[in-house]
Design a protein around this motif. Structure first.
Motif, PDB file in Angstrom:
ATOM      1  N   ALA A  87     -48.453   9.258  -5.868  1.00  0.00           N
ATOM      2  CA  ALA A  87     -48.518  10.148  -4.704  1.00  0.00           C
ATOM      3  C   ALA A  87     -48.746  11.584  -5.183  1.00  0.00           C
ATOM      4  CB  ALA A  87     -47.211  10.059  -3.922  1.00  0.00           C
ATOM      5  N   THR A 114     -47.885  15.276  -5.767  1.00  0.00           N
ATOM      6  CA  THR A 114     -46.716  16.160  -5.757  1.00  0.00           C
ATOM      7  C   THR A 114     -47.133  17.502  -6.359  1.00  0.00           C
ATOM      8  OG1 THR A 114     -45.950  15.194  -7.856  1.00  0.00           O
ATOM      9  CG2 THR A 114     -44.929  14.357  -5.847  1.00  0.00           C
ATOM     10  N   GLY A 115     -46.690  18.569  -5.719  1.00  0.00           N
ATOM     11  CA  GLY A 115     -47.118  19.908  -6.126  1.00  0.00           C
ATOM     12  C   GLY A 115     -46.436  20.369  -7.404  1.00  0.00           C
ATOM     13  N   MET A 155     -51.735  21.683  -4.318  1.00  0.00           N
ATOM     14  CA  MET A 155     -50.837  22.686  -4.881  1.00  0.00           C
ATOM     15  C   MET A 155     -50.542  22.398  -6.360  1.00  0.00           C
ATOM     16  SD  MET A 155     -51.015  23.942  -2.033  1.00  0.00           S
ATOM     17  CE  MET A 155     -50.337  25.512  -2.470  1.00  0.00           C
ATOM     18  N   TYR A 214     -54.833  20.135   1.610  1.00  0.00           N
ATOM     19  CA  TYR A 214     -54.203  20.911   2.672  1.00  0.00           C
ATOM     20  C   TYR A 214     -55.294  21.790   3.252  1.00  0.00           C
ATOM     21  CZ  TYR A 214     -49.371  19.666   1.565  1.00  0.00           C
ATOM     22  OH  TYR A 214     -48.184  18.973   1.376  1.00  0.00           O
ATOM     23  N   THR A 270     -53.456  15.589   4.193  1.00  0.00           N
ATOM     24  CA  THR A 270     -52.037  15.537   4.572  1.00  0.00           C
ATOM     25  C   THR A 270     -51.857  16.230   5.916  1.00  0.00           C
ATOM     26  OG1 THR A 270     -51.326  15.451   2.281  1.00  0.00           O
ATOM     27  CG2 THR A 270     -49.698  16.209   3.865  1.00  0.00           C
ATOM     28  N   SER A 275     -46.140   7.753   5.840  1.00  0.00           N
ATOM     29  CA  SER A 275     -45.292   8.597   4.993  1.00  0.00           C
ATOM     30  C   SER A 275     -44.547   9.612   5.839  1.00  0.00           C
ATOM     31  CB  SER A 275     -46.191   9.348   3.988  1.00  0.00           C
ATOM     32  OG  SER A 275     -45.443  10.294   3.234  1.00  0.00           O
ATOM     33  N   HIS A 313     -43.343  12.200   4.024  1.00  0.00           N
ATOM     34  CA  HIS A 313     -43.388  13.259   3.008  1.00  0.00           C
ATOM     35  C   HIS A 313     -42.123  13.237   2.138  1.00  0.00           C
ATOM     36  CE1 HIS A 313     -46.040  16.866   2.280  1.00  0.00           C
ATOM     37  NE2 HIS A 313     -45.053  17.149   1.464  1.00  0.00           N
ATOM     38  N   GLY A 314     -41.640  12.015   1.883  1.00  0.00           N
ATOM     39  CA  GLY A 314     -40.448  11.907   1.036  1.00  0.00           C
ATOM     40  C   GLY A 314     -39.230  12.569   1.658  1.00  0.00           C
ATOM     41  N   ARG A 356     -39.056  15.272   3.361  1.00  0.00           N
ATOM     42  CA  ARG A 356     -39.050  16.726   3.133  1.00  0.00           C
ATOM     43  C   ARG A 356     -39.527  17.532   4.339  1.00  0.00           C
ATOM     44  NH1 ARG A 356     -39.168  17.784  -2.385  1.00  0.00           N
ATOM     45  NH2 ARG A 356     -40.829  19.348  -2.511  1.00  0.00           N
ATOM     46  N   ASP A 407     -45.492   5.119   1.449  1.00  0.00           N
ATOM     47  CA  ASP A 407     -44.615   5.651   0.392  1.00  0.00           C
ATOM     48  C   ASP A 407     -43.276   6.032   0.994  1.00  0.00           C
ATOM     49  OD1 ASP A 407     -44.595   8.250   1.468  1.00  0.00           O
ATOM     50  OD2 ASP A 407     -46.070   9.021   0.069  1.00  0.00           O
ATOM     51  N   GLY A 408     -42.353   6.468   0.113  1.00  0.00           N
ATOM     52  CA  GLY A 408     -41.051   6.944   0.562  1.00  0.00           C
ATOM     53  C   GLY A 408     -39.908   6.066   0.081  1.00  0.00           C
ATOM     54  N   GLY A 409     -39.214   6.519  -0.955  1.00  0.00           N
ATOM     55  CA  GLY A 409     -38.008   5.830  -1.404  1.00  0.00           C
ATOM     56  C   GLY A 409     -38.258   4.584  -2.225  1.00  0.00           C
ATOM     57  N   ARG A 446     -38.208   2.619  -5.267  1.00  0.00           N
ATOM     58  CA  ARG A 446     -37.552   2.787  -6.577  1.00  0.00           C
ATOM     59  C   ARG A 446     -37.390   1.464  -7.333  1.00  0.00           C
ATOM     60  NH1 ARG A 446     -38.822   6.882  -4.883  1.00  0.00           N
ATOM     61  NH2 ARG A 446     -37.651   8.809  -4.604  1.00  0.00           N
ATOM     62  N   ARG A 473     -41.488  10.957  -6.457  1.00  0.00           N
ATOM     63  CA  ARG A 473     -40.514  11.556  -7.388  1.00  0.00           C
ATOM     64  C   ARG A 473     -40.370  10.800  -8.710  1.00  0.00           C
ATOM     65  NH1 ARG A 473     -38.455  12.169  -2.259  1.00  0.00           N
ATOM     66  NH2 ARG A 473     -37.951  14.276  -1.564  1.00  0.00           N
ATOM     67  N   PRO A 474     -40.384   9.450  -8.735  1.00  0.00           N
ATOM     68  CA  PRO A 474     -40.208   8.777 -10.035  1.00  0.00           C
ATOM     69  C   PRO A 474     -41.214   9.253 -11.088  1.00  0.00           C
ATOM     70  CG  PRO A 474     -39.964   7.193  -8.263  1.00  0.00           C
ATOM     71  CD  PRO A 474     -40.430   8.478  -7.623  1.00  0.00           C
TER      72      PRO A 474
HETATM   73  C1  LIG Z   1     -41.759  17.716  -5.310  1.00  0.00           C
HETATM   74  C2  LIG Z   1     -42.666  17.101  -4.299  1.00  0.00           C
HETATM   75  C3  LIG Z   1     -43.861  17.713  -4.013  1.00  0.00           C
HETATM   76  C4  LIG Z   1     -44.735  17.144  -3.074  1.00  0.00           C
HETATM   77  N1  LIG Z   1     -45.947  17.724  -2.861  1.00  0.00           N
HETATM   78  C5  LIG Z   1     -46.811  17.143  -2.013  1.00  0.00           C
HETATM   79  C6  LIG Z   1     -48.098  17.682  -1.838  1.00  0.00           C
HETATM   80  O1  LIG Z   1     -48.463  18.671  -2.448  1.00  0.00           O
HETATM   81  N2  LIG Z   1     -48.915  17.065  -0.964  1.00  0.00           N
HETATM   82  C7  LIG Z   1     -48.534  15.946  -0.250  1.00  0.00           C
HETATM   83  O2  LIG Z   1     -49.312  15.432   0.543  1.00  0.00           O
HETATM   84  N3  LIG Z   1     -47.325  15.405  -0.434  1.00  0.00           N
HETATM   85  C8  LIG Z   1     -46.461  15.969  -1.297  1.00  0.00           C
HETATM   86  N4  LIG Z   1     -45.237  15.399  -1.495  1.00  0.00           N
HETATM   87  C9  LIG Z   1     -44.896  14.113  -0.825  1.00  0.00           C
HETATM   88  C10 LIG Z   1     -45.313  12.921  -1.696  1.00  0.00           C
HETATM   89  O3  LIG Z   1     -46.709  12.814  -1.760  1.00  0.00           O
HETATM   90  C11 LIG Z   1     -44.774  11.602  -1.168  1.00  0.00           C
HETATM   91  O4  LIG Z   1     -45.117  11.456   0.177  1.00  0.00           O
HETATM   92  C12 LIG Z   1     -43.264  11.432  -1.349  1.00  0.00           C
HETATM   93  O5  LIG Z   1     -42.803  12.073  -2.503  1.00  0.00           O
HETATM   94  C13 LIG Z   1     -42.908   9.953  -1.406  1.00  0.00           C
HETATM   95  O6  LIG Z   1     -41.544   9.757  -1.506  1.00  0.00           O
HETATM   96  P1  LIG Z   1     -40.774   9.469  -2.895  1.00  0.00           P
HETATM   97  O7  LIG Z   1     -40.698  10.779  -3.617  1.00  0.00           O
HETATM   98  O8  LIG Z   1     -39.438   8.985  -2.430  1.00  0.00           O
HETATM   99  O9  LIG Z   1     -41.551   8.432  -3.655  1.00  0.00           O
HETATM  100  C14 LIG Z   1     -44.362  15.957  -2.404  1.00  0.00           C
HETATM  101  C15 LIG Z   1     -43.139  15.338  -2.699  1.00  0.00           C
HETATM  102  C16 LIG Z   1     -42.298  15.897  -3.638  1.00  0.00           C
HETATM  103  C17 LIG Z   1     -41.004  15.195  -3.951  1.00  0.00           C
END
Ligand SMILES: Cc1cc2nc3c(=O)[nH]c(=O)nc-3n(C[C@H](O)[C@H](O)[C@H](O)COP(=O)(O)O)c2cc1C
Ligand SMILES: CCCCCCC(=O)C(=O)O
Length: 400
Positions: free
Chosen positions: A84, A86-87, A116, A138, A164, A279, A281-282, A284, A324-326, A328, A348-349
């Motif tokens: 996935a 991650t920034g 990012m 984005y 996204t 998703s 977004h984890g 967030r 995605d999401g969780g 593990r 995150r993993p």
């Molecule tokens: C530190 C961090 C940065 C992230 N940055 C982005 C990003 O730049 N663009 C985006 O679409 N999703 C971003 N995400 C969301 C992830 O793509 C993904 O949806 C999410 O982490 C999945 O959950 P998981 O961490 O439990 O596997 C980010 C997530 C984390 C934890």
């Protein structure tokens, strides 16, 4: 976690990577990576929802060999797993996104690079080489800047654009507020030009956050530098017409990331996207939403029941579903496949692997996922990911 006589690091599951990453990261970086929004209910629910799903193993089905090879957008992945976006991965390791790209290639799974990124997308492409890579987009208020990003991703050999759609504004991440999260001075948002855009603006936000002045962004204690950046730079006015616009300016497949309802899944298909990425977004963004794995069955069902709508856009014969999401455990991936996902992403993993060991750390994390998935498949009596069916799982409300 197994600890050797010399105190070496011998992780036996993904949680062990997280624990060690926490020791190695700065408080700010760990807070940014690990946290969810508000009370973090959704963050916890992303894990707990998997625990409520039961597996229904079959036996005597020759599982001496297990095939994980999966087709994705006309390419091959060595398992139904992708990285996935991650920034700011250089917060985890000096080699950041290039290390992740090399690891994903080594393991044979696609990597999604975040807009990012702390490494320019061209440099990541070079590290990825023949590896399959997607670019996460984005959309900025400066549309021309967005167009330039897409053109650069096309030129650098990215195979899809992942738009996204769940960040019309930044979720409220309280760890970033408490830690006064800022990008350290040696790092930049590397896809942008210092003069005209991102890095400069985030620096502005950084100073404002540090001295509490509010600076150009009008920061108060209730805003982080990140939310100030996102809320002033990202385009919060996106609509379904944005998908049409995106498809009109790129020939690459478009994936929409952040779908959480059957209604939006159907709209995405009407607008001709190649895949939806289920998703939250984890955890967030909007706290209180369900876990993606919880909403997946209703999305799958709605798509199966409703015929594809006619439109003047070129329709994919079948829209894929990624989730995605969780995630593990290998068994989480098996559950997601059984409930209708074509691909399962981990966020995150990968960051924890990066923090623990750079490229090798990410390879180890992805390999652990592969091993766990293979074992879960064997124990469930399934020898090919293509054969995973809905009968393999039982939801809490279904009879035993
Ligand atoms: C530190 C961090 C940065 C992230 N940055 C982005 C990003 O730049 N663009 C985006 O679409 N999703 C971003 N995400 C969301 C992830 O793509 C993904 O949806 C999410 O982490 C999945 O959950 P998981 O961490 O439990 O596997 C980010 C997530 C984390 C934890
Ligand atoms: C510099 C702004 C970071 C934007 C958000 C990246 C992301 O999607 C996330 O942290 O989540």
């Amino acid at each position: 976690m197994a600890v050797s006589a010399n105190g070496g690091f011998h992780p036996i599951n993904l949680d062990d990577y997280e624990a060690t990453a926490k020791e190695r990261l700065t408080t700010q970086a760990h807070g940014y990576f690990s946290s969810g929004a508000n009370d973090q209910w959704t963050l916890r629910e992303n894990r707990e929802a998997f625990n409520r799903i039961r597996l229904r193993p079959r036996v005597l089905n020759d599982v001496s060999k297990v095939n994980l090879n999966t087709s994705i957008l006309g390419h091959t992945s060595t398992m139904p797993v992708l990285v996935a976006p991650t920034g700011m991965q250089k917060l985890a390791h000096p080699e950041g996104e290039t290390a992740t790209a090399r690891a994903a290639r080594e393991v044979g799974v696609p990597m999604t690079l975040s807009t990012m990124s702390t490494t320019p997308l061209e440099e990541v492409a070079e590290s990825s080489g023949k590896g399959l890579r997607f670019f996460q987009l984005y959309v900025f208020q400066q549309r021309e800047l967005t167009v330039q990003l897409i053109k650069r991703a096309e030129a650098a050999g990215y195979s899809a654009i992942v738009l996204t759609v769940d960040v019309p504004a930044m979720g409220r991440r309280e760890a970033d507020l408490r830690n006064h999260f800022t990008l350290p001075p040696h790092l930049t948002l590397a896809n942008f030009d210092e003069e005209t855009h991102g890095a400069t603006r985030l620096c502005g936000a950084r100073e404002a956050a540090r001295d509490g002045s509010g600076g150009d962004f009008g920061l108060a204690d209730t805003k982080s530098a990140l939310s100030a950046y996102v809320n002033s730079m990202y385009d919060g006015s996106l609509t379904w017409k944005t998908i049409d616009w995106l498809k009109s300016i790129t020939a690459l497949p478009v994936i929409v990331k952040g779908i959480m309802t059957p209604e939006d899944a159907l709209l995405a298909r009407e607008h001709g996207v190649s895949a939806i990425w289920v998703s939250n977004h984890g955890g967030r963004q909007l706290d209180g939403v369900d876990a993606p794995i919880t909403v997946l069955p209703s999305i799958k069902q709605a798509l199966a029941e409703k015929p594809v709508m006619e439109s003047h856009f070129r329709m994919p014969t079948r829209m894929a579903i990624w989730v995605d999401g969780g995630v593990r455990r290998g068994s989480d991936i098996l559950k997601a496949l059984a409930l209708g996902a074509d691909m399962v992403a981990v966020g995150r993993p990968v960051l924890w692997g990066l923090a623990c060991g750079g490229q090798q750390g990410v390879v180890d994390v992805l390999s652990m996922i592969r091993e766990e998935l293979t074992l879960a498949m064997k124990l469930a009596g399934c020898n090919d990911v293509k054969k995973v069916s809905r009968q393999l799982v039982r939801l809490a409300h279904e009879p035993v």
